[in-house]
Design a protein around this motif. Structure first.
Motif, mmCIF file in Angstrom:
data_model
loop_
_atom_site.group_PDB
_atom_site.id
_atom_site.type_symbol
_atom_site.label_atom_id
_atom_site.label_comp_id
_atom_site.label_asym_id
_atom_site.label_seq_id
_atom_site.Cartn_x
_atom_site.Cartn_y
_atom_site.Cartn_z
ATOM 1 N N UNK A 27 25.763 4.087 -34.064
ATOM 2 C CA UNK A 27 26.178 5.290 -33.344
ATOM 3 C C UNK A 27 26.049 6.565 -34.176
ATOM 4 N N UNK A 28 26.364 6.486 -35.470
ATOM 5 C CA UNK A 28 26.240 7.696 -36.292
ATOM 6 C C UNK A 28 24.785 8.117 -36.423
ATOM 7 N N UNK A 29 23.896 7.144 -36.618
ATOM 8 C CA UNK A 29 22.474 7.454 -36.713
ATOM 9 C C UNK A 29 21.974 8.078 -35.416
ATOM 10 N N UNK A 30 22.374 7.494 -34.293
ATOM 11 C CA UNK A 30 21.936 8.003 -32.997
ATOM 12 C C UNK A 30 22.531 9.387 -32.729
ATOM 13 N N UNK A 31 23.771 9.595 -33.141
ATOM 14 C CA UNK A 31 24.392 10.917 -33.012
ATOM 15 C C UNK A 31 23.563 11.954 -33.771
ATOM 16 N N UNK A 32 23.132 11.598 -34.987
ATOM 17 C CA UNK A 32 22.319 12.507 -35.796
ATOM 18 C C UNK A 32 20.982 12.788 -35.130
ATOM 19 N N UNK A 85 16.252 2.244 -29.302
ATOM 20 C CA UNK A 85 16.387 3.353 -30.253
ATOM 21 C C UNK A 85 15.069 4.126 -30.348
ATOM 22 N N UNK A 86 15.170 5.439 -30.349
ATOM 23 C CA UNK A 86 14.014 6.324 -30.505
ATOM 24 C C UNK A 86 14.316 7.281 -31.657
ATOM 25 N N UNK A 87 13.276 7.707 -32.365
ATOM 26 C CA UNK A 87 13.516 8.674 -33.433
ATOM 27 C C UNK A 87 13.459 10.098 -32.871
ATOM 28 N N UNK A 88 14.002 11.033 -33.615
ATOM 29 C CA UNK A 88 14.115 12.421 -33.165
ATOM 30 C C UNK A 88 12.756 13.023 -32.824
ATOM 31 N N UNK A 89 11.762 12.823 -33.681
ATOM 32 C CA UNK A 89 10.451 13.427 -33.440
ATOM 33 C C UNK A 89 9.811 12.921 -32.153
#
Length: 99
Positions: A27-32, A85-89
């Motif tokens: 969750x913290x990673x996804x929040x970021x 899960x997906x990355x920001x970019x």
């Protein structure tokens, strides 16, 4: 659900993260990631999180089966959907296609 209709009928893209609080091990990673996406897109798009446990009727209507599930809407129409899960970019690039 009427509010959801208003939310997705925006003329700017709306990225929605459907999640379950109990299942967000990262969750913290996804929040970021979502914070980075929102910062990069600024006012050109909306980034919203919806808890499927608190919005069960909506989750069932949209057939949300996995977490997280990301959906991009624009003008009330679903433009893209992906579970996992997906990355920001990746998310930024996808949303920018509809700006």
């Amino acid at each position: 659900m009427a509010k959801f209709g208003e939310l997705i009928s925006s003329d700017i893209p709306v990225l929605i993260d459907f999640y379950a609080e109990w299942e967000e091990e990262n969750s913290e990673d996804l929040q970021d990631v979502l914070r980075d996406v929102a910062a990069a897109l600024g006012d050109s798009a909306k980034v919203i999180k919806i808890d499927i446990d608190k919005n069960e009727t909506l989750a069932n209507a949209l057939r949300i089966k996995g977490n997280p599930t990301f959906i991009i809407y624009k003008d009330g129409e679903m433009k893209w959907r992906q579970t996992g899960i997906q990355d920001a970019n990746t998310l930024i690039g996808l949303v920018q296609q509809y700006v």
